[in-house]
Design a protein around this motif. Structure first.
Motif, PDB file in Angstrom:
ATOM      1  N   PHE A 114       6.757  -8.441  11.273  1.00 48.59           N
ATOM      2  CA  PHE A 114       8.158  -8.268  11.659  1.00 48.59           C
ATOM      3  C   PHE A 114       8.336  -8.393  13.172  1.00 48.59           C
ATOM      4  O   PHE A 114       9.310  -8.980  13.640  1.00 48.59           O
ATOM      5  CB  PHE A 114       8.680  -6.917  11.167  1.00 48.59           C
ATOM      6  N   SER A 117       7.919 -12.146  14.205  1.00 46.34           N
ATOM      7  CA  SER A 117       8.756 -13.124  13.517  1.00 46.34           C
ATOM      8  C   SER A 117       9.821 -13.698  14.439  1.00 46.34           C
ATOM      9  O   SER A 117      10.404 -12.988  15.270  1.00 46.34           O
ATOM     10  CB  SER A 117       9.432 -12.477  12.296  1.00 46.34           C
ATOM     11  N   VAL A 119      12.585 -14.750  13.380  1.00 41.67           N
ATOM     12  CA  VAL A 119      13.836 -14.194  12.858  1.00 41.67           C
ATOM     13  C   VAL A 119      13.863 -12.706  13.189  1.00 41.67           C
ATOM     14  O   VAL A 119      12.892 -11.989  12.944  1.00 41.67           O
ATOM     15  CB  VAL A 119      13.937 -14.391  11.337  1.00 41.67           C
ATOM     16  N   ARG A 120      14.945 -12.234  13.758  1.00 41.30           N
ATOM     17  CA  ARG A 120      15.062 -10.824  14.106  1.00 41.30           C
ATOM     18  C   ARG A 120      15.666 -10.067  12.935  1.00 41.30           C
ATOM     19  O   ARG A 120      16.796 -10.332  12.518  1.00 41.30           O
ATOM     20  CB  ARG A 120      15.938 -10.633  15.355  1.00 41.30           C
ATOM     21  N   TYR A 121      14.887  -9.169  12.394  1.00 45.09           N
ATOM     22  CA  TYR A 121      15.333  -8.385  11.242  1.00 45.09           C
ATOM     23  C   TYR A 121      15.813  -7.008  11.697  1.00 45.09           C
ATOM     24  O   TYR A 121      15.198  -6.376  12.564  1.00 45.09           O
ATOM     25  CB  TYR A 121      14.186  -8.212  10.239  1.00 45.09           C
ATOM     26  N   GLU A 122      16.895  -6.560  11.096  1.00 42.06           N
ATOM     27  CA  GLU A 122      17.397  -5.225  11.399  1.00 42.06           C
ATOM     28  C   GLU A 122      16.498  -4.172  10.736  1.00 42.06           C
ATOM     29  O   GLU A 122      15.895  -4.411   9.706  1.00 42.06           O
ATOM     30  CB  GLU A 122      18.829  -5.076  10.892  1.00 42.06           C
ATOM     31  N   ILE A 124      13.786  -2.701  12.116  1.00 41.72           N
ATOM     32  CA  ILE A 124      12.385  -2.727  12.517  1.00 41.72           C
ATOM     33  C   ILE A 124      11.979  -1.416  13.187  1.00 41.72           C
ATOM     34  O   ILE A 124      10.850  -0.942  13.031  1.00 41.72           O
ATOM     35  CB  ILE A 124      12.100  -3.915  13.456  1.00 41.72           C
ATOM     36  N   CYS A 202      15.791  -0.971   3.873  1.00 39.22           N
ATOM     37  CA  CYS A 202      15.326  -2.357   3.967  1.00 39.22           C
ATOM     38  C   CYS A 202      16.266  -3.198   4.834  1.00 39.22           C
ATOM     39  O   CYS A 202      17.478  -2.953   4.862  1.00 39.22           O
ATOM     40  CB  CYS A 202      15.267  -2.996   2.576  1.00 39.22           C
ATOM     41  N   PRO A 203      15.730  -4.203   5.514  1.00 38.44           N
ATOM     42  CA  PRO A 203      16.601  -5.153   6.208  1.00 38.44           C
ATOM     43  C   PRO A 203      17.567  -5.791   5.205  1.00 38.44           C
ATOM     44  O   PRO A 203      17.210  -5.996   4.036  1.00 38.44           O
ATOM     45  CB  PRO A 203      15.613  -6.192   6.759  1.00 38.44           C
ATOM     46  N   GLN A 205      18.358  -8.675   4.703  1.00 41.30           N
ATOM     47  CA  GLN A 205      17.870  -9.947   4.151  1.00 41.30           C
ATOM     48  C   GLN A 205      17.063  -9.726   2.872  1.00 41.30           C
ATOM     49  O   GLN A 205      16.776 -10.674   2.142  1.00 41.30           O
ATOM     50  CB  GLN A 205      17.010 -10.686   5.175  1.00 41.30           C
ATOM     51  N   LYS A 271      14.085 -13.454   1.472  1.00 41.12           N
ATOM     52  CA  LYS A 271      13.525 -13.739   2.799  1.00 41.12           C
ATOM     53  C   LYS A 271      12.391 -12.782   3.171  1.00 41.12           C
ATOM     54  O   LYS A 271      11.421 -13.185   3.823  1.00 41.12           O
ATOM     55  CB  LYS A 271      14.628 -13.678   3.858  1.00 41.12           C
ATOM     56  N   ILE A 272      12.501 -11.529   2.764  1.00 40.24           N
ATOM     57  CA  ILE A 272      11.452 -10.562   3.078  1.00 40.24           C
ATOM     58  C   ILE A 272      10.202 -10.857   2.256  1.00 40.24           C
ATOM     59  O   ILE A 272       9.072 -10.766   2.757  1.00 40.24           O
ATOM     60  CB  ILE A 272      11.938  -9.125   2.840  1.00 40.24           C
TER      61      ILE A 272
END
Length: 280
Positions: A114, A117, A119-122, A124, A202-203, A205, A271-272
């Motif tokens: 994470f 990555s 892609v920035r995931y909320e 984290i 969870c994010p 995505q 995506k995850i």
């Protein structure tokens, strides 16, 4: 985890029908008798909902969750519902402490994935603070064994999982009693349980948790979870309220209703899932 010493169960439903006018009547079955009992057979989803409604009414002090699978696994004549890390597989050589060492390695891997990555995931920051969230993702996406058990708040989802990849004629739906919670992660010191609401941690995505209404439950606190002598304390049969046997047949669902397809439950383009499985 603490056990539920007794509860109104599937074994009490027929007794209740003999007392239709007594509003105060309610029996209870000891937890070990529930675990030893045979699952109650129901023929339709409507029948199952009707039975679960009664069980819910007489167990109002508990939040009910469900788990669907192909069969009722028993050990010494009693249902067993151990999280994956505590299950013994034929030919397996890893000791429990080695399994937890592998789990910690995977937790480091997931945090690194994470963080690195593109892609920035909320979410984290929460993943870094709470190891239970990393465990939940690893368990939910079937990356490695963890001390958490997949459950759901949806009876429809549980029944769909009982159908999923089931080549037999029947499936099993368990009803589990858990403490009520108001947060994304419920820590209960009295019941020695934690329950992670995937939708809350969870994010966005992540698609699977939304379709599965997924929760991950496990022992709490994180104390000697790798001690083999304590494994019986981590069996969710200690939280078992009821179990039902359902036919693996389209007729179970009735007109205008049906199982959730596997592609919807597992969301292959999640995506995850792609990130954790190395497909991104």
């Amino acid at each position: 985890m603490k056990l539920i010493s007794s509860s109104f169960s599937h074994t009490n439903l027929d007794e209740k029908s003999n007392h239709p006018d007594d509003r105060r009547w309610a029996a209870a079955t000891p937890w070990d008798a529930i675990a030893r009992s045979e699952a109650r057979k129901v023929q339709t989803y409507d029948d199952l909902v009707t039975d679960v409604a009664q069980i819910m009414f007489y167990n109002r002090n508990l939040a009910l969750y469900y788990r669907g699978q192909s069969k009722d696994y028993k050990k010494n004549g009693m249902t067993t519902l151990l999280p994956t890390i505590y299950r013994k597989k034929e030919g397996e050589r890893l000791m429990l402490k080695e399994k937890f060492a592998l789990l910690e390695e995977k937790v480091g891997d997931i945090k690194r994935l994470f963080s690195e990555s593109e892609v920035r995931y909320e979410g984290i920051s929460m993943l870094k603070k709470y190891p239970e969230i990393a465990w939940s993702l690893l368990q939910h996406y079937e990356i490695c064994e963890t001390p958490l058990l997949d459950i759901t708040h949806s009876l429809h989802v549980a029944c769909s999982f009982a159908f999923d990849r089931n080549k037999g004629e029947t499936g099993i739906v368990y009803v589990l009693g858990m403490p009520w919670q108001t947060d994304g992660i419920g820590y209960n010191t009295y019941e020695e349980l934690l329950n992670v609401k995937l939708l809350g941690v969870c994010p966005p995505q992540a698609q699977r948790p939304f379709f599965q209404e997924g929760y991950l439950a496990g022992p709490f606190p994180n104390y000697q979870l790798d001690n083999p002598r304590r494994v019986p304390q981590f069996d969710f049969a200690r939280r078992l309220i009821a179990k039902f046997e359902i036919p693996i047949d389209p007729s179970f669902w009735g007109d205008g209703f049906g199982r959730i397809p596997s592609k919807k439950l597992y969301q292959p383009k999640d995506k995850i899932f792609e990130l954790l499985s190395g497909k991104r």
